[in-house]
Design a protein around this motif. Structure first.
Motif, PDB file in Angstrom:
ATOM      1  N   UNK A 105       0.846  -1.187   0.000  1.00  0.00           N
ATOM      2  CA  UNK A 105       0.000   0.000   0.000  1.00  0.00           C
ATOM      3  C   UNK A 105       0.887   1.245   0.000  1.00  0.00           C
ATOM      4  N   UNK A 106       0.709   2.106  -1.006  1.00  0.00           N
ATOM      5  CA  UNK A 106       1.488   3.327  -1.136  1.00  0.00           C
ATOM      6  C   UNK A 106       0.604   4.521  -0.811  1.00  0.00           C
ATOM      7  N   UNK A 107       1.028   5.319   0.164  1.00  0.00           N
ATOM      8  CA  UNK A 107       0.263   6.501   0.560  1.00  0.00           C
ATOM      9  C   UNK A 107       1.161   7.740   0.524  1.00  0.00           C
ATOM     10  N   UNK A 108       1.089   8.511  -0.546  1.00  0.00           N
ATOM     11  CA  UNK A 108       1.899   9.727  -0.624  1.00  0.00           C
ATOM     12  C   UNK A 108       1.301  10.841   0.222  1.00  0.00           C
ATOM     13  N   UNK A 109       2.161  11.595   0.862  1.00  0.00           N
ATOM     14  CA  UNK A 109       1.752  12.755   1.659  1.00  0.00           C
ATOM     15  C   UNK A 109       2.591  13.932   1.185  1.00  0.00           C
ATOM     16  N   UNK A 110       1.963  14.840   0.474  1.00  0.00           N
ATOM     17  CA  UNK A 110       2.674  15.989  -0.084  1.00  0.00           C
ATOM     18  C   UNK A 110       1.868  17.249   0.180  1.00  0.00           C
ATOM     19  N   UNK A 111       2.520  18.259   0.698  1.00  0.00           N
ATOM     20  CA  UNK A 111       1.835  19.492   1.048  1.00  0.00           C
ATOM     21  C   UNK A 111       1.520  20.296  -0.212  1.00  0.00           C
ATOM     22  N   UNK A 112       0.244  20.636  -0.370  1.00  0.00           N
ATOM     23  CA  UNK A 112      -0.183  21.526  -1.446  1.00  0.00           C
ATOM     24  C   UNK A 112      -0.017  22.962  -0.952  1.00  0.00           C
ATOM     25  N   UNK A 257      -1.231  16.068   8.188  1.00  0.00           N
ATOM     26  CA  UNK A 257      -0.249  17.106   7.901  1.00  0.00           C
ATOM     27  C   UNK A 257      -0.756  18.015   6.794  1.00  0.00           C
ATOM     28  N   UNK A 258      -1.562  17.463   5.900  1.00  0.00           N
ATOM     29  CA  UNK A 258      -2.070  18.225   4.765  1.00  0.00           C
ATOM     30  C   UNK A 258      -3.265  19.085   5.132  1.00  0.00           C
ATOM     31  N   UNK A 259      -3.803  18.913   6.320  1.00  0.00           N
ATOM     32  CA  UNK A 259      -4.966  19.686   6.727  1.00  0.00           C
ATOM     33  C   UNK A 259      -6.260  18.910   6.660  1.00  0.00           C
ATOM     34  N   UNK A 260      -6.318  17.879   5.836  1.00  0.00           N
ATOM     35  CA  UNK A 260      -7.532  17.078   5.738  1.00  0.00           C
ATOM     36  C   UNK A 260      -7.204  15.714   5.167  1.00  0.00           C
ATOM     37  N   UNK A 261      -7.761  14.680   5.780  1.00  0.00           N
ATOM     38  CA  UNK A 261      -7.612  13.337   5.241  1.00  0.00           C
ATOM     39  C   UNK A 261      -8.332  13.223   3.893  1.00  0.00           C
ATOM     40  N   UNK A 262      -9.167  14.219   3.584  1.00  0.00           N
ATOM     41  CA  UNK A 262      -9.891  14.241   2.317  1.00  0.00           C
ATOM     42  C   UNK A 262      -9.043  14.619   1.122  1.00  0.00           C
ATOM     43  N   UNK A 263      -7.736  14.788   1.324  1.00  0.00           N
ATOM     44  CA  UNK A 263      -6.851  15.165   0.227  1.00  0.00           C
ATOM     45  C   UNK A 263      -5.934  14.042  -0.238  1.00  0.00           C
ATOM     46  N   UNK A 264      -5.932  12.908   0.455  1.00  0.00           N
ATOM     47  CA  UNK A 264      -4.868  11.939   0.191  1.00  0.00           C
ATOM     48  C   UNK A 264      -5.339  10.689  -0.533  1.00  0.00           C
ATOM     49  N   UNK A 265      -4.647  10.335  -1.623  1.00  0.00           N
ATOM     50  CA  UNK A 265      -4.934   9.114  -2.373  1.00  0.00           C
ATOM     51  C   UNK A 265      -4.076   7.961  -1.883  1.00  0.00           C
ATOM     52  N   UNK A 266      -4.314   6.776  -2.420  1.00  0.00           N
ATOM     53  CA  UNK A 266      -3.444   5.638  -2.134  1.00  0.00           C
ATOM     54  C   UNK A 266      -3.530   4.639  -3.270  1.00  0.00           C
ATOM     55  N   UNK A 267      -2.506   3.783  -3.336  1.00  0.00           N
ATOM     56  CA  UNK A 267      -2.475   2.689  -4.303  1.00  0.00           C
ATOM     57  C   UNK A 267      -2.125   1.414  -3.568  1.00  0.00           C
TER      58      UNK A 267
END
Length: 357
Positions: A105-112, A257-267
């Motif tokens: 499972x890949x979960x990227x976390x990148x600040x917009x 960290x991004x402010x909302x879990x509603x911003x993060x995708x995964x593969x």
């Protein structure tokens, strides 16, 4: 013209709303870039329980196995909490991962940049954060045997088994090492080797593999310290390698960290066969059907599907740019709302994304 078969799993709660947005964008971007997508919707989770009594019908699993890629929205609802565990929506998701042999499972976390003020952490802490959580997905305590509930010593006792084989650790570590090599060359393996034998095996196997990746800097961190460091100094991390349980917890923490879990995708990927792409967030039944959902993580999951699953990198980049453009314009769903921004619902955000595209 390239043709790709995509199975859509709208699932429960806000799932159908965000799926509709992602499908519109996928249809538009595929036409622009000269390939065809054929979509097939299948039930999973609560919607499948309502339809057939099973959280993962055999027909759904077979359709997913035969697809080129699978895009899942979300599953789960409090309506099903009283069911036996094997009949709950979450069991369907675990069964799908196991049935498709998706171990990574890949979960990227990148600040917009446009959302840097949405995080609960100070801007100077999160600015420039760009990390990847690599979570083992089909082993560990969620799948280990024996497990259950028994009567013992005059009372009920519940138990689960955290277990990993050397080969299971090696294959997920290889994914993390390869990713670190493609990124900034740093790998932090997370465990609890000071108290858990299974974690000591995990650490030993990572150390055994490290000499084969001389260009990757390897470190180890106990999971409790990793949880603290993620909010203290997240920029120190590049690739985080974790087992199933620790990755489940840490990736959700990292999402904030991004402010909302509603911003993060995964593969979720296996050795071969189709991948499963899904938002990190849940089904949010409290706002389902109210046009309040944030579709961004679903759209970014669709972008991951295009790039990783279907090898359509240019189309993926278009979706990601559309997300950045809309956020930079100041449009926000409720979970991202900030002073000076314009509130919109799920469908309006979808229209804005289409216009940006």
């Amino acid at each position: 013209m390239a043709q790709h078969r995509v199975v859509l799993l709208p699932g429960d709660g806000i799932g159908p709303e965000i799926t509709a947005v992602a499908r519109q964008l996928l249809e538009m971007v595929s036409e622009r870039h000269g390939f065809q997508l054929s979509f097939e919707e299948q039930p999973i989770g609560g919607s499948a329980i309502d339809a057939s009594g099973e959280p993962l019908p055999a027909s759904t699993l077979e359709a997913c196995r035969q697809a080129d890629a699978v895009l899942l929205a979300a599953i789960g609802s409090p309506r099903f909490d009283s069911l036996p565990r094997e009949k709950r929506p979450e069991t369907g998701l675990l069964g799908l991962r196991a049935g498709m042999q998706l171990f990574a499972n890949l979960r990227p976390v990148k600040i917009v940049p446009a959302l840097i003020g949405a995080s609960s952490l100070r801007p100077e802490v999160i600015e420039g954060v760009d990390l990847m959580v690599v979570r083992e997905l089909t082993g560990g305590i969620y799948f280990g045997q024996p497990k259950g509930r028994i009567e013992a010593d005059g009372e009920e006792r519940g138990f689960n088994t955290m277990t990993y084989s050397a080969s299971e650790v090696d294959r997920i570590a290889r994914v993390a090492f390869d990713l670190a090599r493609e990124r900034r060359g740093r790998l932090c393996s997370v465990d609890k080797a000071n108290v858990l034998d299974v974690s000591q095996l995990w650490r030993d196997r990572v150390e055994t593999m490290a000499p084969g990746y001389g260009d990757v800097e390897v470190s180890h961190m106990y999971v409790d310290n990793a949880a603290m460091q993620l909010v203290r100094d997240p920029r120190q991390f590049d690739v985080l390698l974790t087992g199933n349980l620790f990755g489940d917890i840490l990736s959700d923490e990292a999402a904030m960290l991004t402010g909302s879990i509603g911003m993060l995708p995964s593969a979720s990927l296996g050795s071969d066969g189709p991948g499963l792409f899904e938002p990190v967030h849940g089904s949010a039944p409290d706002i389902a059907g109210q046009d309040k959902a944030n579709p961004m993580a679903m759209v970014l999951s669709a972008a991951m599907m295009l790039r990783i699953g279907l090898k359509q990198s240019a189309a993926a980049a278009d979706l990601e740019r559309a997300v950045d453009t809309v956020l930079a314009s100041g449009l926000r769903t409720g979970d991202l709302m900030a002073e000076g921004c314009t509130p919109v619902g799920c469908s309006a955000m979808g229209r804005a994304l289409i216009e940006a595209l």
